[in-house]
Design an enzyme around this catalytic site. Structure first.
Site, PDB file in Angstrom:
ATOM      1  N   LYS A 161      17.955 -39.323  40.635  1.00 34.74           N
ATOM      2  CA  LYS A 161      17.431 -40.646  40.980  1.00 34.74           C
ATOM      3  C   LYS A 161      18.407 -41.752  40.580  1.00 34.74           C
ATOM      4  O   LYS A 161      18.448 -42.817  41.208  1.00 34.74           O
ATOM      5  CB  LYS A 161      16.090 -40.872  40.280  1.00 34.74           C
ATOM      6  N   LYS A 162      19.192 -41.507  39.538  1.00 40.54           N
ATOM      7  CA  LYS A 162      20.142 -42.525  39.084  1.00 40.54           C
ATOM      8  C   LYS A 162      21.397 -42.578  39.955  1.00 40.54           C
ATOM      9  O   LYS A 162      22.270 -43.417  39.717  1.00 40.54           O
ATOM     10  CB  LYS A 162      20.534 -42.259  37.623  1.00 40.54           C
ATOM     11  N   LEU A 163      21.505 -41.708  40.938  1.00 36.95           N
ATOM     12  CA  LEU A 163      22.591 -41.824  41.910  1.00 36.95           C
ATOM     13  C   LEU A 163      22.342 -42.967  42.883  1.00 36.95           C
ATOM     14  O   LEU A 163      23.172 -43.226  43.759  1.00 36.95           O
ATOM     15  CB  LEU A 163      22.757 -40.504  42.672  1.00 36.95           C
ATOM     16  N   ASP A 195      21.878 -37.467  32.040  1.00 37.74           N
ATOM     17  CA  ASP A 195      20.719 -36.899  32.729  1.00 37.74           C
ATOM     18  C   ASP A 195      21.118 -35.771  33.675  1.00 37.74           C
ATOM     19  O   ASP A 195      20.402 -34.775  33.800  1.00 37.74           O
ATOM     20  CB  ASP A 195      19.980 -37.995  33.505  1.00 37.74           C
TER      21      ASP A 195
END
Length: 767
Positions: free
Chosen positions: A221-223, A267
């Site tokens: 999701k942090k991409l 993460d």
């Protein structure tokens, strides 16, 4: 599925036993088969995955229960603490006060809270369940008590949803199905047959995979471009925890490389690094550092400590035996078992061994008889596979529940998109219209509700509007229509509308499986402006504030400029707008690059008349605050001269309180000039803040412990009052008032209001 440590000692539990077995079986070493590279890395062979029978046998392989038992104990303890804090036991009466006209946001509209005393009973059952999990006492019943009440509370209020609360419920559900009471439990003392007995490998596999998903999906999701470019959590770089990094890097790079880059890499890799023996020590160090920082950065309750408790699950399952074996022998009665003698369990599958390995079996402390795969083994394996598949699917299931999608997908809480999106709200207006008379009025944002999260979620907004339509007739407003004008900035973009302000939300259609028709699109095409924002903000002085606005064609913003903002102007960046000064009844059309001064203490309207969205900014100075800060500066200079003895001129009566000592509250009270009184109060509060920040570790711990004690104390006293009410009925009102007052008693500092914030004071930016 399983690191090689999980297979270590399917029959033999500890390293010491393995060492002794090696010594005793030295002559037979040549018969021992060499492990393949895959088996060394993952703990199983390729053949274990070659068929369904082999996979079932692998997932039901007997495994040491020690690590699982320790995790069960820690999880139960943390949940017992969490119930008094984040679950809200200490302030339950404020949330569920009987008879209060409150709009609530359950997942299912038929869910309603019980009467207050019964809600305390629900929390008591949940707390006793958490204690039972911790102690391993009547384990299955305790798990059911915990998860049934926990999920009821969870579904009862969507505004309290977050990822870690969802995780607690998942772990509680998993533990209900596991044999986590086989080690260091009261049940083991009550039933010797289950004490120190093997658990099937899928118990570890499921928990480890769950934690892997939490890390890995959070990394995926942090991409998101906003995170990678450093817009999601840029404010964190100013926290004191990042001061060591700011010694060698500017704040901007600390935000981009450390906060965002470091969070992304950790993460994405933590789950893998925890899996393998070689990288596990480094992973444990970095994730521990990460979670300790999070405990200071965010108000996330027990989440950081719960994640710390999950890290040992990736170690060898017998690590508690080796760890506690180092303690003095006289403590052995109080500590978990260190014996390597593990009992066989019917929950596990024990394969038949070949004659060549018979000698190895004789080396085990408590060999088990070969068993056959039974239905329970197959069901355990099937459930594990289906559960893991479901957990990988859930974060991407938003194409099904389209109605919950807004600018971000789905209900916040089960997607593991932790901290990816930050929001700020500049303007919220609720308009009602009487369906019979046509009368129009306005409501205070958040009226009849205790939460602010409805502003970002269409499903909650629909529930809120429906609730308001049922409450407003009590105030002589018939068949009300409700309109919301909500302006939001996500990840430092323009402030823009999130929902169509022209739609009556009471009558608007909404379905959990259809896209929200009254959701306004996020203007992602304007995202590159964020770089320009930083340049503009960097060119302003400390007293000048700025707000960036984007609006859709055909809509307008009605705004009121406070009298404190004596120098406010509108600058057009893109598109064309028409500014109407309401009192003057004048219209001004502005093109990009043009600006106009708007009067303070009056309304104005900004219409977007271009075919594309307009972009403009408000530039303003709080002249009242600026003047007050100038007065504070002069008073500080006078006070400094008084302290140094260099003040030669006599002070006027209104300035005489400046001669008092810093901690003299009487001078503050006796000050006749309001500016002097506010200055003295500010000085005292700044000194208190400085004292608290410079306090030693012991003083901080004491302050923390005292605060938690009184919060927990109140929760249990109020629970005891509620239980008395259920059993014996309500006492006289005066007695109930005294009991509640006793429960509300706080520490002396809190009663003196020394912990009150300076939010209501002007001129506190330097704090």
């Amino acid at each position: 599925m399983e690191a090689r440590d999980a297979s270590a000692g399917a029959y033999v539990g500890t390293e010491s036993v393995k060492q002794s077995a090696k010594k005793d079986a030295a002559p037979k070493a040549e018969k021992t088969q060499t492990k393949s590279r895959m088996e060394e890395l993952f703990g199983f062979k390729r053949e274990d995955l070659s068929s369904w029978q082999n996979l079932v046998a692998l997932l039901n392989r007997p495994t040491d229960p020690a690590s699982l038992g320790i995790f069960r104990c820690l999880f139960g303890l943390l949940m017992a603490i969490d119930i008094t804090q984040e679950r809200g036991l200490s302030h339950l009466d404020y949330k569920y006060l009987d008879g209060a006209p409150v709009c609530r946001f359950p997942l299912f509209n038929f869910l309603e809270p019980l009467p207050l005393d019964w809600m305390y009973l629900v929390y008591l059952v949940m707390f006793l369940g958490a204690l039972g999990i911790m102690l391993g006492c009547f384990y299955r019943l305790s798990c059911l008590m915990f998860i049934s009440t926990y999920w009821y509370i969870f579904f009862l209020d969507k505004t309290a949803w977050n990822n870690h609360s969802y995780l607690y419920g998942l772990i509680g559900f998993q533990l209900t199905l596991m044999d986590a009471n086989r080690y260091w439990s009261v049940d083991g003392l009550r039933k010797p047959s289950i004490r120190n007995a093997h658990v099937p490998l899928w118990n570890y596999t499921m928990l480890r995979t769950q934690i892997f998903i939490v890390y890995f999906i959070a990394g995926i999701k942090k991409l998101d471009a906003d995170w990678v470019e450093g817009y999601s959590m840029s404010y964190l770089a100013h926290h004191w925890l990042f001061d060591p990094f700011k010694v060698i890097l500017p704040v901007e790079l600390v935000s981009l490389l450390v906060v965002h880059g470091g969070g992304l890499v950790l993460d994405l890799t933590a789950g893998y690094l925890l899996f393998f023996d070689t990288t596990r020590p480094f992973a444990v160090f970095f994730v521990s550092y990460f979670h300790c920082m999070n405990s200071q950065l965010f108000s996330i309750g027990m989440f950081s400590y719960t994640m710390l408790a999950t890290s040992p699950l990736f170690c060898y399952p017998d690590w508690p035996r080796r760890f506690f074996a180092r303690f003095p022998s006289f403590l052995s009665e109080m500590l978990p078992l260190t014996s390597a003698e593990i009992q066989p369990s019917a929950s596990c599958f024990y394969p038949e061994t070949s004659s060549s390995s018979t000698s190895d079996r004789r080396e085990t402390q408590n060999p088990a008889k070969p068993s056959k795969l039974r239905l329970k083994h197959k069901l355990g394996a099937l459930f594990t596979i289906l559960y893991i598949a479901e957990q990988f699917f859930m974060p991407y299931s938003h194409f099904i529940t389209k109605g919950y999608n807004n600018w971000t997908n789905g209900l916040y809480g089960y997607s593991w998109d932790m901290m990816v999106h930050s929001r700020s709200h500049q303007h919220v207006k609720i308009t009602y219209k009487d369906g019979k008379t046509g009368e129009i009025g306005y409501l205070n944002p958040g009226v009849f509700t205790q939460s602010r999260r409805w502003k970002d979620h269409g499903d909650m907004l629909k529930q809120y509007a429906t609730c308001l339509s049922g409450l407003l007739p009590n105030y002589n407003i018939s068949d009300p229509e409700i309109y919301f004008d909500i302006w939001v900035s996500i990840n430092e973009r323009f402030q823009q509308r999130i929902f169509d302000p022209r739609v009556d939300i009471v009558k608007a259609e909404w379905s959990p499986f259809k896209p929200n028709p009254w959701l306004m699109p996020l203007l992602v095409d304007l995202s590159p402006w964020r770089t320009k924002f930083q340049e503009i903000e960097g060119s302003l002085d400390n007293q000048t504030e700025i707000v960036f606005i984007a609006d859709f064609p055909g809509l307008h913003l009605e705004n009121f400029v406070s009298e404190d903002l004596g120098n406010t102007s509108i600058h057009v960046l893109q598109g064309q707008v028409n500014v109407e000064i309401v009192e003057e009844k004048k219209n001004h059309t502005l093109q990009p690059g043009e600006q106009i001064q708007v009067p303070a203490g009056a309304y104005h309207k900004v219409y977007t008349v271009s075919e594309s969205p307009s972009c403009y900014m408000y530039v303003y100075v709080n002249t009242t605050e600026a003047a007050l800060l100038q007065n504070f500066t002069k008073l500080e200079e006078i006070q400094e001269r008084i302290r140094n003895g260099t003040e030669t001129e006599p002070l006027p009566p209104e300035l005489l309180p400046l001669k008092a000592a810093d901690d003299d509250q009487e001078a503050e009270v006796n000050a006749t000039d309001p500016v002097v009184q506010l200055f003295l109060k500010r000085q005292r509060r700044m000194k208190e803040v400085k004292k608290r920040r410079e306090a030693g570790v012991l003083e901080r711990l004491n302050r923390f412990a005292v605060k938690k004690y009184y919060a927990i104390r109140r929760g249990f006293l109020m629970t005891s009052i509620a239980m008395r009410n259920l059993m014996f009925g309500l006492p006289p009102v005066e007695q109930l008032r005294r009991e509640v007052a006793f429960a509300n008693m706080k520490e002396p500092e809190a009663e003196a209001n020394t912990d009150e914030t300076l939010k209501q004071e002007i001129g506190h930016a330097e704090l």
